[in-house]
Design a protein around this motif. Structure first.
Motif, mmCIF file in Angstrom:
data_model
loop_
_atom_site.group_PDB
_atom_site.id
_atom_site.type_symbol
_atom_site.label_atom_id
_atom_site.label_comp_id
_atom_site.label_asym_id
_atom_site.label_seq_id
_atom_site.Cartn_x
_atom_site.Cartn_y
_atom_site.Cartn_z
ATOM 1 N N LEU A 146 0.886 -1.600 -0.014
ATOM 2 C CA LEU A 146 -0.323 0.343 -0.033
ATOM 3 C C LEU A 146 1.148 1.451 0.244
ATOM 4 C CD1 LEU A 146 -3.066 -1.024 2.538
ATOM 5 C CD2 LEU A 146 -3.067 -1.241 -0.469
ATOM 6 N N GLU A 147 1.921 1.260 0.530
ATOM 7 C CA GLU A 147 3.273 2.687 0.884
ATOM 8 C C GLU A 147 3.783 2.674 -0.854
ATOM 9 O OE1 GLU A 147 5.367 1.060 3.585
ATOM 10 O OE2 GLU A 147 3.903 1.961 5.368
ATOM 11 N N ASP A 148 3.550 1.464 -1.489
ATOM 12 C CA ASP A 148 4.092 1.520 -2.466
ATOM 13 C C ASP A 148 3.283 2.093 -3.932
ATOM 14 O OD1 ASP A 148 7.350 1.083 -3.499
ATOM 15 O OD2 ASP A 148 7.174 -0.377 -4.822
ATOM 16 N N LEU A 149 2.275 1.500 -3.618
ATOM 17 C CA LEU A 149 1.101 2.406 -4.904
ATOM 18 C C LEU A 149 0.661 3.179 -4.179
ATOM 19 C CD1 LEU A 149 -1.349 -0.887 -4.833
ATOM 20 C CD2 LEU A 149 -0.284 -0.119 -6.059
ATOM 21 N N ALA A 150 0.684 3.910 -2.779
ATOM 22 C CA ALA A 150 0.340 5.837 -2.485
ATOM 23 C C ALA A 150 1.942 6.464 -3.359
ATOM 24 C CB ALA A 150 0.955 5.746 -0.947
ATOM 25 N N ARG A 151 3.344 5.861 -2.580
ATOM 26 C CA ARG A 151 4.332 6.685 -2.813
ATOM 27 C C ARG A 151 4.111 6.435 -4.731
ATOM 28 N NH1 ARG A 151 7.289 3.708 -1.104
ATOM 29 N NH2 ARG A 151 7.199 5.079 1.267
ATOM 30 N N HIS A 152 3.720 5.686 -5.760
ATOM 31 C CA HIS A 152 3.844 6.092 -6.745
ATOM 32 C C HIS A 152 2.820 5.806 -8.014
ATOM 33 C CE1 HIS A 152 8.452 4.914 -5.985
ATOM 34 N NE2 HIS A 152 7.725 4.298 -5.574
ATOM 35 N N GLU A 153 1.545 7.084 -7.447
ATOM 36 C CA GLU A 153 0.160 6.621 -8.204
ATOM 37 C C GLU A 153 -0.350 5.118 -8.622
ATOM 38 O OE1 GLU A 153 1.376 9.958 -10.906
ATOM 39 O OE2 GLU A 153 1.236 11.434 -9.513
ATOM 40 N N GLY A 154 -0.368 4.293 -7.435
ATOM 41 C CA GLY A 154 -0.792 3.291 -8.476
ATOM 42 C C GLY A 154 -0.270 2.218 -8.403
ATOM 43 N N SER A 155 1.166 2.367 -9.056
ATOM 44 C CA SER A 155 2.499 1.416 -9.013
ATOM 45 C C SER A 155 3.159 0.678 -8.382
ATOM 46 C CB SER A 155 3.658 2.291 -10.232
ATOM 47 O OG SER A 155 2.126 2.689 -11.409
ATOM 48 N N THR A 156 3.895 -0.079 -8.166
ATOM 49 C CA THR A 156 4.654 -1.000 -7.456
ATOM 50 C C THR A 156 5.977 -0.889 -8.074
ATOM 51 O OG1 THR A 156 3.978 -3.087 -8.597
ATOM 52 C CG2 THR A 156 2.841 -2.738 -6.568
ATOM 53 N N THR A 157 7.367 -0.972 -7.135
ATOM 54 C CA THR A 157 8.544 -0.620 -8.391
ATOM 55 C C THR A 157 8.655 -1.706 -8.209
ATOM 56 O OG1 THR A 157 9.413 -0.996 -5.845
ATOM 57 C CG2 THR A 157 8.930 1.615 -6.457
ATOM 58 N N LEU A 158 10.547 -2.075 -9.228
ATOM 59 C CA LEU A 158 10.450 -3.805 -8.751
ATOM 60 C C LEU A 158 11.732 -3.907 -7.815
ATOM 61 C CD1 LEU A 158 11.520 -5.292 -11.563
ATOM 62 C CD2 LEU A 158 13.617 -4.047 -12.187
ATOM 63 N N LEU A 159 12.090 -3.061 -7.323
ATOM 64 C CA LEU A 159 12.482 -3.380 -6.049
ATOM 65 C C LEU A 159 11.394 -4.451 -4.943
ATOM 66 C CD1 LEU A 159 15.283 -3.010 -4.145
ATOM 67 C CD2 LEU A 159 14.571 -0.347 -3.574
ATOM 68 N N LEU A 160 10.603 -3.649 -4.701
ATOM 69 C CA LEU A 160 9.364 -4.086 -4.046
ATOM 70 C C LEU A 160 8.780 -5.223 -5.310
ATOM 71 C CD1 LEU A 160 7.677 -4.152 -1.902
ATOM 72 C CD2 LEU A 160 6.046 -3.049 -2.821
ATOM 73 N N ARG A 161 8.792 -5.951 -5.793
ATOM 74 C CA ARG A 161 8.953 -7.158 -6.758
ATOM 75 C C ARG A 161 9.513 -7.849 -6.246
ATOM 76 N NH1 ARG A 161 6.988 -3.316 -9.943
ATOM 77 N NH2 ARG A 161 8.402 -4.418 -12.039
ATOM 78 N N ARG A 162 11.359 -7.084 -6.114
ATOM 79 C CA ARG A 162 11.835 -8.857 -6.898
ATOM 80 C C ARG A 162 11.988 -9.529 -5.349
ATOM 81 N NH1 ARG A 162 16.839 -6.849 -10.168
ATOM 82 N NH2 ARG A 162 15.958 -7.287 -12.246
ATOM 83 N N ARG A 163 11.900 -8.193 -3.820
ATOM 84 C CA ARG A 163 12.366 -8.638 -2.813
ATOM 85 C C ARG A 163 10.911 -9.653 -2.351
ATOM 86 N NH1 ARG A 163 9.801 -7.016 2.370
ATOM 87 N NH2 ARG A 163 8.591 -4.856 1.171
ATOM 88 N N LEU A 164 9.519 -8.950 -3.440
ATOM 89 C CA LEU A 164 7.841 -9.887 -2.525
ATOM 90 C C LEU A 164 8.711 -11.095 -3.380
ATOM 91 C CD1 LEU A 164 5.790 -7.518 -3.056
ATOM 92 C CD2 LEU A 164 5.900 -8.219 -0.797
ATOM 93 N N ALA A 165 8.582 -11.582 -4.665
ATOM 94 C CA ALA A 165 9.175 -12.269 -4.999
ATOM 95 C C ALA A 165 10.206 -13.270 -4.727
ATOM 96 C CB ALA A 165 9.835 -12.735 -6.436
ATOM 97 N N ALA A 166 10.844 -13.344 -3.855
ATOM 98 C CA ALA A 166 12.088 -14.008 -3.544
ATOM 99 C C ALA A 166 11.249 -14.058 -2.061
ATOM 100 C CB ALA A 166 13.633 -13.175 -2.904
ATOM 101 N N LYS A 167 10.694 -13.733 -1.307
ATOM 102 C CA LYS A 167 10.606 -14.081 -0.385
ATOM 103 C C LYS A 167 8.860 -15.427 -0.706
ATOM 104 C CE LYS A 167 7.484 -12.376 3.789
ATOM 105 N NZ LYS A 167 7.163 -11.222 5.218
ATOM 106 N N ALA A 168 8.318 -15.136 -1.378
ATOM 107 C CA ALA A 168 7.294 -16.370 -2.118
ATOM 108 C C ALA A 168 8.007 -17.677 -2.417
ATOM 109 C CB ALA A 168 6.227 -15.446 -2.987
ATOM 110 N N TYR A 169 8.998 -17.329 -2.729
ATOM 111 C CA TYR A 169 9.706 -18.370 -3.271
ATOM 112 C C TYR A 169 10.588 -19.192 -2.019
ATOM 113 C CZ TYR A 169 10.211 -17.864 -8.333
ATOM 114 O OH TYR A 169 9.093 -18.168 -9.634
ATOM 115 N N ALA A 170 10.462 -18.340 -1.118
ATOM 116 C CA ALA A 170 11.340 -19.077 0.474
ATOM 117 C C ALA A 170 9.892 -19.546 0.426
ATOM 118 C CB ALA A 170 11.713 -17.495 0.438
ATOM 119 N N ARG A 171 9.076 -19.301 0.948
ATOM 120 C CA ARG A 171 7.958 -19.998 1.821
ATOM 121 C C ARG A 171 7.064 -20.612 0.979
ATOM 122 N NH1 ARG A 171 5.130 -22.096 4.307
ATOM 123 N NH2 ARG A 171 2.866 -21.788 4.990
ATOM 124 N N THR A 172 7.275 -20.964 -0.773
ATOM 125 C CA THR A 172 6.618 -22.406 -1.127
ATOM 126 C C THR A 172 7.577 -23.507 -1.214
ATOM 127 O OG1 THR A 172 7.497 -21.505 -3.359
ATOM 128 C CG2 THR A 172 5.034 -21.001 -2.990
#
Length: 530
Positions: free
Chosen positions: A159-185
């Motif tokens: 939500l902070e990323d969306l607010a800061r970038h007018e409804g968009s996410t940054t590549l930095l956040l997406r990569r961090r979330l993807a790394a966490k997602a793979y670790a979770r699975t």
């Protein structure tokens, strides 16, 4: 790394843990994000007064086979996997009427919790998520375009990323979330594979994986130049990983390691039978004792080696009381761990701001099966936990003299402790208390002599006429390869010995014991701890 932005126009939410779901969905909807969902998640979003599209309306297929098939469809996976800047991909989306999915929010069926509560085999199988991991892996692979959330704690970051970038996410956040997602699975699959191996009694599966969830990042490891973190494994064995810390500084790597050693040792002493205290320093017990109450047990344990106890870790097998808390605060102590504590004891400990107090809620079961693991260069050593308990062993008297009842009681006590001392191990005990501990020596003779010397030092501090090893019993974690180690124990004053047996020279050792009139029993069980 660029800060490539990707607008979020469509989100698919399918969660088992619905904590904060309505608020998160409401925040997305407020930004004009189209919400797609499944089953119970769609119902929770709709009940929050939000417009939501059921995934079956997206795919054109209803949920079927008891919900086993609902998101395994090209309109879901195409929307997640399509590369937005790839003309071939976008053309395929148009041809097959596939809409892009920009945000995936999935947390998995609670498999680990299902196993933990002792559910049936079939219930555990039904709580293995299939569609969730598939979607998570798809979105993570395509993180250049898609953000994936597997943890409620990441809602705010999105939500902070969306607010800061007018409804968009940054590549930095997406990569961090993807790394966490793979670790979770990966952790999820590890829990399933280990459970499966246990159910079919496969002790050495061709592939072995362990996965855990971060409890805390640590300041450093064993030494300040080493990085470290603490993870929780499935199963929730009571101990430092499950304990509630009431006060004190953040635990260090060494604190955690030592506290675990102390609590595993104290678990050998049934609180319904006796009060007991273990004092640990550098992962080795330096004093262990039983008593009619915790305060007495603590004082007896402290008397074994009060020098080493300074800055130590203390474990109790019963609820910490005020009298014991007052006694402990008399010297510098790093950590106290117990199943529980009285309010008065908590208030007393609060007077020592740096002292950590951990309440674990229960004791671990020393008989419980489980796995332990350690790394070696290029490999992983995995074994079953040492869950042999001396009370379950048939002790064989091998000398002419049998131990007295008092000696036998102390022999069992000493062998309980020896299980938790680093090899080579020698433990002298008297009146249900350790009076000398020798740990981690290359020679068993050295362990015997070091333990005796510590007892001599303790006698000086206590102003005793002779060390408490006089008239004590002794436990060895493994057999005596020669009689010399046992003779060193006899020289220190031991009158009875417990050891596993199994040496080629057992007869020589037994003969030497008989010549000195001491009693010896063999357990048939070795307790090496490296």
């Amino acid at each position: 790394m660029t800060n490539q932005l990707r607008p979020v126009r469509r989100a698919l939410l399918s969660v088992s843990d619905k904590t904060r779901l309505p608020d998160f969905a409401r925040a997305l909807a407020a930004r004009g994000v189209e919400l797609i969902s499944t089953g119970g998640t769609a119902k929770a979003i709709a009940e929050a007064g939000l417009k939501v599209k059921d995934v079956s309306d997206l795919t054109g297929f209803p949920e079927m086979m008891d919900g086993r098939v609902k998101t395994l469809h090209p309109k879901v996976h195409g929307g997640l996997l399509a590369i937005r800047d790839n003309d071939e991909h976008t053309e395929a989306m148009k041809t097959h009427n596939i809409a892009p999915i920009d945000l995936l929010v999935v947390n998995l069926y609670p498999f680990e919790a299902t196993v933990e509560r002792g559910a049936s085999f079939n219930d555990c199988i039904e709580n293995i998520d299939i569609g969730g991991p598939a979607m998570i892996r798809a979105a993570s692979k395509n993180h250049e375009d898609v953000a994936v959330v597997v943890d409620v704690n990441d809602y705010d970051a999105v939500l902070e990323d969306l607010a800061r970038h007018e409804g968009s996410t940054t590549l930095l956040l997406r990569r961090r979330l993807a790394a966490k997602a793979y670790a979770r699975t990966a952790a999820y699959d590890a829990a399933i594979s280990n459970w499966f191996a246990a159910t079919i009694q496969n002790d050495s599966p061709d592939y072995r994986a362990f996965g855990g969830k971060l409890i805390q990042s640590l300041r450093y490891g064993e030494n300040p130049h080493q990085n470290a973190a603490f993870y929780a494994l499935p199963g929730r064995r009571p101990g430092v990983a499950t304990a509630r810390q009431l006060q004190g500084k953040e635990l260090s790597y060494n604190n955690i390691n030592d506290t675990d050693a102390a609590y595993e040792c104290i678990a050998e002493f049934d609180p319904a039978r006796t009060a007991a205290c273990v004092i640990v320093k550098h992962a080795n017990p330096c004093g262990v004792a039983e008593g009619p109450d915790l305060a007495t047990a603590y004082q007896k344990a402290l008397a074994c080696d009060s020098t080493s106890a300074f800055g130590g870790i203390i474990a109790m097998n019963r609820k910490l009381d005020a009298a014991t808390a007052r006694a402990i605060t008399g010297i510098f102590t790093e950590v106290i761990i117990a199943p529980d504590a009285t309010e008065e004891a908590i208030a007393i400990i609060a007077g020592r701001k740096q002292l950590r107090l951990l309440l674990a809620g229960d004791l671990p079961d020393p008989r419980e099966a489980g796995l332990t693991a350690k790394t070696v260069a290029g490999g992983l050593l995995v074994q079953s936990r040492d869950n042999a308990v001396v009370d379950d062993m048939t002790l064989k008297v091998v000398t002419r003299r049998a131990p007295t009842e008092a000696e036998l009681r102390d022999l069992r006590f000493a062998f309980r402790v020896a299980k938790h001392v680093k090899s080579n191990t020698i433990v002298y005990a008297k009146d249900s208390a350790t009076v000398g501990i020798g740990a981690g020596q290359m020679s068993r003779v050295d362990s015997a002599r070091i333990a005796a010397r510590k007892a001599l030092d303790a006698a000086g501090e206590l102003k005793l006429a002779e060390p408490l090893t006089k008239g004590s019993v002794v436990a060895s974690d493994a057999f005596f390869p020669f009689a010399d180690g046992m003779l060193a124990c006899i020289e220190a004053g031991a009158t009875a010995v417990i050891q596993p047996g199994g040496s080629m020279r057992d007869d020589e050792v037994i003969k030497a014991a008989d010549e000195h009139g001491i009693a010896m029993v063999m357990s048939g069980v070795r307790h090496f701890k490296h």
